[in-house]
Design an enzyme around this catalytic site. Structure first.
Site, PDB file in Angstrom:
ATOM      1  N   LYS A 114      -3.167  -0.913   0.077  1.00  0.00           N
ATOM      2  CA  LYS A 114      -4.219  -0.738  -0.928  1.00  0.00           C
ATOM      3  C   LYS A 114      -4.296   0.697  -1.419  1.00  0.00           C
ATOM      4  CE  LYS A 114      -7.222  -4.628  -0.107  1.00  0.00           C
ATOM      5  NZ  LYS A 114      -8.580  -5.111   0.094  1.00  0.00           N
ATOM      6  N   LYS A 196       1.046 -13.413  -0.778  1.00  0.00           N
ATOM      7  CA  LYS A 196      -0.141 -14.233  -0.502  1.00  0.00           C
ATOM      8  C   LYS A 196      -0.951 -14.540  -1.773  1.00  0.00           C
ATOM      9  CE  LYS A 196      -4.518 -12.530   1.155  1.00  0.00           C
ATOM     10  NZ  LYS A 196      -5.507 -12.251   2.156  1.00  0.00           N
ATOM     11  N   LYS A 199      -7.341 -13.163  -4.114  1.00  0.00           N
ATOM     12  CA  LYS A 199      -8.450 -13.108  -5.057  1.00  0.00           C
ATOM     13  C   LYS A 199      -8.296 -11.955  -6.021  1.00  0.00           C
ATOM     14  CE  LYS A 199     -11.462 -12.972  -1.644  1.00  0.00           C
ATOM     15  NZ  LYS A 199     -12.541 -13.222  -0.692  1.00  0.00           N
TER      16      LYS A 199
END
Ligand code: AMP
Ligand code: TRP
Length: 334
Positions: A114, A196, A199
């Site tokens: 991130k 993956k 969201k």
């Protein structure tokens, strides 16, 4: 009573990856393990490690709570609560930060990914996130923590921190064990089946959200990436696209992979995808109907009030006990 605990962040909309990898598993567990007390929470403090618009955040918190219940979490069996409504979570995070090392947090893959993507404005909160998560867990002494594979490293850190604090302050925490579902533990993106389903993916075509209408669900499956081989065969190594779609099929219907393969033998992806779109739609329809009843109801607020009160009771006790062991404040009169 032994306990089980888990949380989900209220960022973005819940998609079928989170549902199949996590929420559906909670629902199964609540029925399979009646001897355990369940704590399931909405990790709103975790959501603000990256700035969120106020209205967006509020909406997502409520949406997630309603979806949990709509997906079948039974408020009679589960304490459902919102993390920030239990102040002990923030307090515990700080106490654990004083028992964690910069080096071990720097090793967390999620942080590395991130922070690399973000370049500037990486907050301290993003860095210390695993200590907040460890606190979420250790406050309640759960024996098991059901999570998806991607959270395994954070859970291992929580175990390390628990052991360290136990050695220092005389066995105060239960060292939690992860509970990772075997299949369905990871559902991948529909547009890039090697990563993956997330969201936060900018590409809307990469996922199906639980509240998506029928036409979108079917469209997303139709446009999901497969390969040019054209036969339905489970081979996650070499054929991640079709294998991911088969995993979704399998987790919803419980039909074994071999039976899915024989069912579509001689047929192309078209028939398989049409059926899968319908299977997902039929799975989500009752959830969407129940969601509509709940979202603005007093029933939902009552559930969250009850969950918050019980969580506070347990968590406050733990914080006071740890404060005492550390030597903070004044000695308590017995
Ligand atoms: P998140 O949606 O990232 O807050 O994750 C909530 C929970 O759902 C965690 O336990 C994740 O591991 C799990 N989860 C999220 N996305 C997926 C996915 N695509 N497949 C399987 N599990 C997932
Ligand atoms: N970090 C988890 C995720 O992103 C959510 C979470 C926060 C959690 N606190 C937790 C999961 C405690 C299990 C236990 O998925």
């Amino acid at each position: 009573m032994k306990r089980i605990l888990s949380g989900i962040q209220p960022t973005g909309s819940i998609n079928i990856g989170t549902y199949l990898g996590s929420v559906k598993n909670f629902v199964k567990l609540q029925d399979q393990m009646p001897d355990y007390e369940f704590f399931i929470f909405i990790a709103d403090l975790h959501a603000i490690t990256v700035h969120k618009d106020k209205q967006f955040l509020r909406t997502k918190i409520k949406e997630l709570a309603a979806l949990y219940v709509a997906c079948g979490l039974d408020p009679e069996k589960v304490n459902l609560f919102i993390q920030s409504e239990v102040p002990a979570h923030s307090q515990m995070a700080y106490l654990l930060q004083c028992n964690s090392y910069i080096g071990e947090l720097e090793r967390m893959t999620q942080y590395k990914d991130k922070s690399r993507k973000q370049e500037t404005g990486v907050t301290v909160g993003l860095f210390t996130y695993p200590t907040l998560m460890a606190g979420d867990i250790l406050l309640y002494d759960p024996e098991y923590v059901p999570v998806g594979k991607d959270q395994k490293q954070h859970l291992e850190l929580a175990r390390d921190i628990a052991t360290r604090v136990n050695n220092k302050y005389n066995d105060i925490f239960t060292v939690p064990k992860p509970l990772i579902a075997e299949v369905g533990a990871k559902i991948n993106s529909l547009s890039d089946p090697t990563s993956k389903m997330s969201k936060s993916d900018d590409n809307e075509k990469s996922r199906i959200n639980l509240l998506d209408p029928e036409n979108i669900i079917k469209k997303r499956i139709k446009s999901a990436i497969t390969d040019s081989l054209g036969n339905v065969k489970y081979d996650p190594e070499n054929r991640p696209g079709i294998s991911n779609l088969m995993t979704i099929y399998h987790v919803i219907t419980n039909i074994p992979f071999e039976s899915i393969e024989s069912k579509y033998e001689g047929l192309g992806y078209k028939e398989f995808k049409e059926d899968l779109g319908e299977i997902i739609y039929q799975e989500l329809k009752p959830i969407q109907e129940r969601y509509a009843e709940l979202i603005n109801s007093k029933e939902l607020d009552d559930i969250l009030d009850k969950g918050r009160d019980r969580a506070n009771q347990v968590a406050y006790k733990k914080i006071m006990k740890l404060n005492d062991r550390i030597g903070l404040g004044r000695k308590r009169r017995k």
